[in-house]
Design a protein around this motif. Structure first.
Motif, PDB file in Angstrom:
ATOM      1  N   ALA A  71     -34.848 -57.154 -66.438  1.00 33.69           N
ATOM      2  CA  ALA A  71     -34.208 -56.040 -65.732  1.00 33.69           C
ATOM      3  C   ALA A  71     -32.730 -56.283 -65.471  1.00 33.69           C
ATOM      4  O   ALA A  71     -31.957 -55.323 -65.339  1.00 33.69           O
ATOM      5  CB  ALA A  71     -34.935 -55.780 -64.417  1.00 33.69           C
ATOM      6  N   ALA A  72     -32.317 -57.543 -65.406  1.00 31.57           N
ATOM      7  CA  ALA A  72     -30.889 -57.824 -65.187  1.00 31.57           C
ATOM      8  C   ALA A  72     -30.061 -57.278 -66.344  1.00 31.57           C
ATOM      9  O   ALA A  72     -28.960 -56.753 -66.136  1.00 31.57           O
ATOM     10  CB  ALA A  72     -30.668 -59.326 -65.013  1.00 31.57           C
ATOM     11  N   PHE A  75     -29.685 -53.447 -65.897  1.00 34.94           N
ATOM     12  CA  PHE A  75     -28.680 -53.087 -64.896  1.00 34.94           C
ATOM     13  C   PHE A  75     -27.269 -53.344 -65.403  1.00 34.94           C
ATOM     14  O   PHE A  75     -26.366 -52.515 -65.220  1.00 34.94           O
ATOM     15  CB  PHE A  75     -28.935 -53.856 -63.601  1.00 34.94           C
ATOM     16  CG  PHE A  75     -27.830 -53.734 -62.595  1.00 34.94           C
ATOM     17  CD1 PHE A  75     -27.414 -52.495 -62.150  1.00 34.94           C
ATOM     18  CD2 PHE A  75     -27.180 -54.857 -62.103  1.00 34.94           C
ATOM     19  CE1 PHE A  75     -26.377 -52.366 -61.231  1.00 34.94           C
ATOM     20  CE2 PHE A  75     -26.154 -54.743 -61.186  1.00 34.94           C
ATOM     21  CZ  PHE A  75     -25.742 -53.498 -60.746  1.00 34.94           C
ATOM     22  N   ASN A 348     -29.998 -64.164 -61.756  1.00 36.98           N
ATOM     23  CA  ASN A 348     -30.529 -62.857 -62.142  1.00 36.98           C
ATOM     24  C   ASN A 348     -31.096 -62.101 -60.953  1.00 36.98           C
ATOM     25  O   ASN A 348     -30.950 -60.876 -60.847  1.00 36.98           O
ATOM     26  CB  ASN A 348     -31.607 -63.035 -63.221  1.00 36.98           C
ATOM     27  CG  ASN A 348     -31.014 -63.271 -64.602  1.00 36.98           C
ATOM     28  OD1 ASN A 348     -30.381 -62.396 -65.164  1.00 36.98           O
ATOM     29  ND2 ASN A 348     -31.219 -64.462 -65.125  1.00 36.98           N
ATOM     30  N   THR A 349     -31.754 -62.817 -60.028  1.00 34.72           N
ATOM     31  CA  THR A 349     -32.269 -62.158 -58.824  1.00 34.72           C
ATOM     32  C   THR A 349     -31.112 -61.648 -57.973  1.00 34.72           C
ATOM     33  O   THR A 349     -31.178 -60.543 -57.418  1.00 34.72           O
ATOM     34  CB  THR A 349     -33.145 -63.132 -58.017  1.00 34.72           C
ATOM     35  OG1 THR A 349     -34.242 -63.562 -58.830  1.00 34.72           O
ATOM     36  CG2 THR A 349     -33.694 -62.471 -56.758  1.00 34.72           C
ATOM     37  N   LEU A 352     -29.789 -58.440 -59.352  1.00 31.47           N
ATOM     38  CA  LEU A 352     -30.664 -57.313 -59.018  1.00 31.47           C
ATOM     39  C   LEU A 352     -30.612 -56.969 -57.530  1.00 31.47           C
ATOM     40  O   LEU A 352     -30.828 -55.810 -57.157  1.00 31.47           O
ATOM     41  CB  LEU A 352     -32.090 -57.613 -59.476  1.00 31.47           C
ATOM     42  CG  LEU A 352     -32.235 -57.699 -61.001  1.00 31.47           C
ATOM     43  CD1 LEU A 352     -33.620 -58.187 -61.402  1.00 31.47           C
ATOM     44  CD2 LEU A 352     -31.939 -56.349 -61.666  1.00 31.47           C
ATOM     45  N   ASP A 355     -27.622 -54.668 -57.390  1.00 24.04           N
ATOM     46  CA  ASP A 355     -28.000 -53.335 -57.864  1.00 24.04           C
ATOM     47  C   ASP A 355     -28.590 -52.509 -56.722  1.00 24.04           C
ATOM     48  O   ASP A 355     -28.136 -51.392 -56.433  1.00 24.04           O
ATOM     49  CB  ASP A 355     -29.006 -53.494 -59.006  1.00 24.04           C
ATOM     50  CG  ASP A 355     -29.715 -52.200 -59.374  1.00 24.04           C
ATOM     51  OD1 ASP A 355     -29.067 -51.139 -59.326  1.00 24.04           O
ATOM     52  OD2 ASP A 355     -30.910 -52.270 -59.719  1.00 24.04           O
ATOM     53  N   ARG A 381     -36.155 -56.461 -51.005  1.00 28.95           N
ATOM     54  CA  ARG A 381     -35.646 -57.611 -51.751  1.00 28.95           C
ATOM     55  C   ARG A 381     -36.221 -58.921 -51.217  1.00 28.95           C
ATOM     56  O   ARG A 381     -36.438 -59.868 -51.980  1.00 28.95           O
ATOM     57  CB  ARG A 381     -34.120 -57.643 -51.719  1.00 28.95           C
ATOM     58  CG  ARG A 381     -33.438 -56.500 -52.436  1.00 28.95           C
ATOM     59  CD  ARG A 381     -33.964 -56.284 -53.843  1.00 28.95           C
ATOM     60  NE  ARG A 381     -33.679 -57.416 -54.737  1.00 28.95           N
ATOM     61  CZ  ARG A 381     -34.199 -57.563 -55.948  1.00 28.95           C
ATOM     62  NH1 ARG A 381     -35.065 -56.675 -56.418  1.00 28.95           N
ATOM     63  NH2 ARG A 381     -33.884 -58.612 -56.677  1.00 28.95           N
ATOM     64  N   TRP A 438     -39.380 -57.188 -60.440  1.00 26.37           N
ATOM     65  CA  TRP A 438     -38.134 -57.910 -60.157  1.00 26.37           C
ATOM     66  C   TRP A 438     -37.036 -56.981 -59.658  1.00 26.37           C
ATOM     67  O   TRP A 438     -36.225 -57.355 -58.822  1.00 26.37           O
ATOM     68  CB  TRP A 438     -37.692 -58.600 -61.434  1.00 26.37           C
ATOM     69  CG  TRP A 438     -36.846 -59.825 -61.262  1.00 26.37           C
ATOM     70  CD1 TRP A 438     -36.548 -60.493 -60.120  1.00 26.37           C
ATOM     71  CD2 TRP A 438     -36.199 -60.533 -62.320  1.00 26.37           C
ATOM     72  NE1 TRP A 438     -35.762 -61.581 -60.388  1.00 26.37           N
ATOM     73  CE2 TRP A 438     -35.542 -61.627 -61.738  1.00 26.37           C
ATOM     74  CE3 TRP A 438     -36.136 -60.358 -63.698  1.00 26.37           C
ATOM     75  CZ2 TRP A 438     -34.802 -62.547 -62.484  1.00 26.37           C
ATOM     76  CZ3 TRP A 438     -35.410 -61.273 -64.445  1.00 26.37           C
ATOM     77  CH2 TRP A 438     -34.751 -62.354 -63.847  1.00 26.37           C
ATOM     78  N   ARG A 439     -36.985 -55.766 -60.190  1.00 28.40           N
ATOM     79  CA  ARG A 439     -35.944 -54.814 -59.821  1.00 28.40           C
ATOM     80  C   ARG A 439     -36.476 -53.849 -58.776  1.00 28.40           C
ATOM     81  O   ARG A 439     -37.627 -53.411 -58.848  1.00 28.40           O
ATOM     82  CB  ARG A 439     -35.470 -54.046 -61.056  1.00 28.40           C
ATOM     83  CG  ARG A 439     -34.244 -53.184 -60.790  1.00 28.40           C
ATOM     84  CD  ARG A 439     -33.791 -52.446 -62.040  1.00 28.40           C
ATOM     85  NE  ARG A 439     -32.505 -51.808 -61.819  1.00 28.40           N
ATOM     86  CZ  ARG A 439     -31.888 -51.010 -62.682  1.00 28.40           C
ATOM     87  NH1 ARG A 439     -32.454 -50.741 -63.857  1.00 28.40           N
ATOM     88  NH2 ARG A 439     -30.717 -50.461 -62.388  1.00 28.40           N
ATOM     89  N   THR A 440     -35.638 -53.492 -57.822  1.00 23.48           N
ATOM     90  CA  THR A 440     -36.034 -52.568 -56.752  1.00 23.48           C
ATOM     91  C   THR A 440     -35.457 -51.181 -57.014  1.00 23.48           C
ATOM     92  O   THR A 440     -34.232 -51.021 -57.063  1.00 23.48           O
ATOM     93  CB  THR A 440     -35.553 -53.072 -55.387  1.00 23.48           C
ATOM     94  OG1 THR A 440     -36.145 -54.339 -55.108  1.00 23.48           O
ATOM     95  CG2 THR A 440     -35.924 -52.097 -54.280  1.00 23.48           C
TER      96      THR A 440
END
Length: 451
Positions: A71-72, A75, A348-349, A352, A355, A381, A438-440
């Motif tokens: 997902a990173a 974004f 990466n976290t 996100l 984001d 998160r 992983w992505r919100t």
């Protein structure tokens, strides 16, 4: 580099004596690293002005993260950065786990260790690697420079280097945030005022400390010895990034630029230094120690033909704040959580986080949404870290260090799946959390909450 403000009048306590002396912006971001810059870029694209303060006098080039996936990538593409990163960087197709390199019998060459398992990050027959597939590689320092340039190009972002957060003086809905900042070059102090303040200033976050937010968790007994090294590429391993599995000095090797056969290119070699190793930092960082480790961990011709370009020791933590919001101050990235970095779940976290946080701030500042969406940001998160990143990064570590490569393919269910010739659907299901969990989707979360 952005110019730094001069300090005007002073009160009896040495601080600026009026709000007119304060530098103002809608959002103040502490930390000009990747997370801070990505946050600023997304806000700037919504025409929200930001000031970033950074205690260093220039962008850091310390050896840290180097790969971006799942997902990173999605974004980074949405904010217009993926293409630029790919042009400056390179792609790899997956990662693998191996035993230690083995002598080929001639005494002049060590082969790659036995393959334990491999994780494709793309369709095996896909060599175009569209957004969201493969591992996008670029050292964090190089990525950071690209992001700073992009942020400044927007016209909505100002970066002040050499500025260190001292304290948060005000933090309320009525007054916003007023921060006292020290110019590290002159030791003078300046006030910065903003409606919101974002702490993206790393594991030792000055904003988190100023807000008295605890940072609970634990520190692993090992430390990571990270090296950047020039290596001749004589064999194509297919899976260029690989974990070497052993009980002590386990670690990870990854290219830092495209590993072209026949050329000497930059690689990253990480080693986990055992807690019972009594050598000093100076000894551990010496050529002798590092070359001895290369000898047993690095495939290729002997004698070794390498040049060490960088070396540093890091502690490894698993920590998470109880909240990522306090008043009009918010935390993101390592300021809020840290984990074992081997597995590319750290930076990466943080990307996100940026984001979701930037989207939530856009909703509040541009769309008159309730600022309760910022509480949702914090809650969501934190849950991503607590229930996904923390356990996954922990297992990444334990899988490498306490899983003998001779028996791991049979005993580890993850390896059994990878080695079972999985279907395309099975592999998509395996990677699904790296795109969805992983992505919100903060707008979706806010709508469900009635905001």
């Amino acid at each position: 580099m952005a110019t730094q403000a001069n300090v005007a009048g002073r009160g009896a306590d040495g601080t600026p004596d009026s709000e007119s002396d304060a530098k103002s912006s809608t959002v103040l971001i502490v930390g000009a690293g990747v997370v801070g810059c990505v946050t600023a870029i997304k806000l700037a694209q919504a025409k929200i002005d930001c000031t970033i303060i950074e205690k260093l006098n220039e962008t850091s080039i310390a050896p840290r993260a180097c790969g971006y996936f799942g997902a990173a990538q999605i974004f980074l593409n949405e904010i217009g950065m993926y293409k630029h990163i790919r042009e400056k960087g390179f792609m790899t197709r997956g990662i693998s786990w191996r035993g230690l390199p083995k002598d080929d019998g001639t005494g002049t060459f060590k082969q790659y260790g036995d393959l334990v398992a491999a994780q494709w990050l793309c369709d095996p027959n896909d060599y175009e690697l569209p957004v969201g597939t493969g591992m996008l590689g670029l050292p964090q320092g190089s990525l950071n420079r690209l992001l700073v340039e992009k942020a400044l190009e927007t016209g909505y972002v100002h970066v002040d280097y050499g500025m260190k957060l001292s304290s948060v003086m005000e933090n309320s809905k009525s007054t916003g945030v007023t921060a006292l900042v020290e110019d590290v070059n002159t030791q003078s102090e300046i006030k910065y005022h903003a409606r919101y303040c974002v702490g993206a200033d790393g594991a030792h976050s000055a904003l988190r400390r100023s807000l008295n937010i605890p940072f609970g968790g634990h520190t692993w007994p090992e430390r990571i010895l990270t090296t950047n090294v020039m290596i001749p590429n004589v064999v194509d391993p297919v899976y260029h990034s690989f974990f070497y599995m052993v009980d002590k000095f386990w670690g990870l090797a990854s290219p830092l630029e495209e590993a072209i056969l026949g050329k000497t290119t930059l690689w990253r070699y990480n080693f986990a230094v055992p807690a019972d190793d009594t050598r000093s930092d100076e000894e551990l960082l010496s050529d002798e120690t590092i070359l001895d480790l290369y000898e047993t961990r690095m495939p290729g011709p002997r004698p070794l033909q390498v040049k060490i370009e960088a070396r540093v020791l890091y502690k490894i933590h698993q920590r998470l704040v109880p909240t990522m919001r306090k008043g009009h101050c918010l935390l993101a990235g390592d300021a809020a959580h840290v984990c074992n970095p081997m597995g590319a779940l750290g930076l990466n976290t943080g990307i996100l986080d940026a984001d979701a946080l930037a989207e939530a701030l856009i909703m509040v500042l541009k769309e008159d949404c309730s600022d309760k969406v910022l509480d949702l940001y914090s809650d969501e998160r934190r849950q991503v870290f607590a229930f996904f990143v923390d356990p996954m990064s922990t297992q990444n570590k334990l899988r490498i260090q306490s899983n003998p490569p001779e028996v791991a393919p049979e005993q580890d269910s993850y390896f059994r799946l990878l080695n079972s010739n999985p279907t395309e659907e099975q592999m998509k299901e395996l990677m699904k959390p790296y795109f969805e969990t992983w992505r919100t989707a903060i707008r979706k979360v806010a709508k469900a909450a009635g905001l």
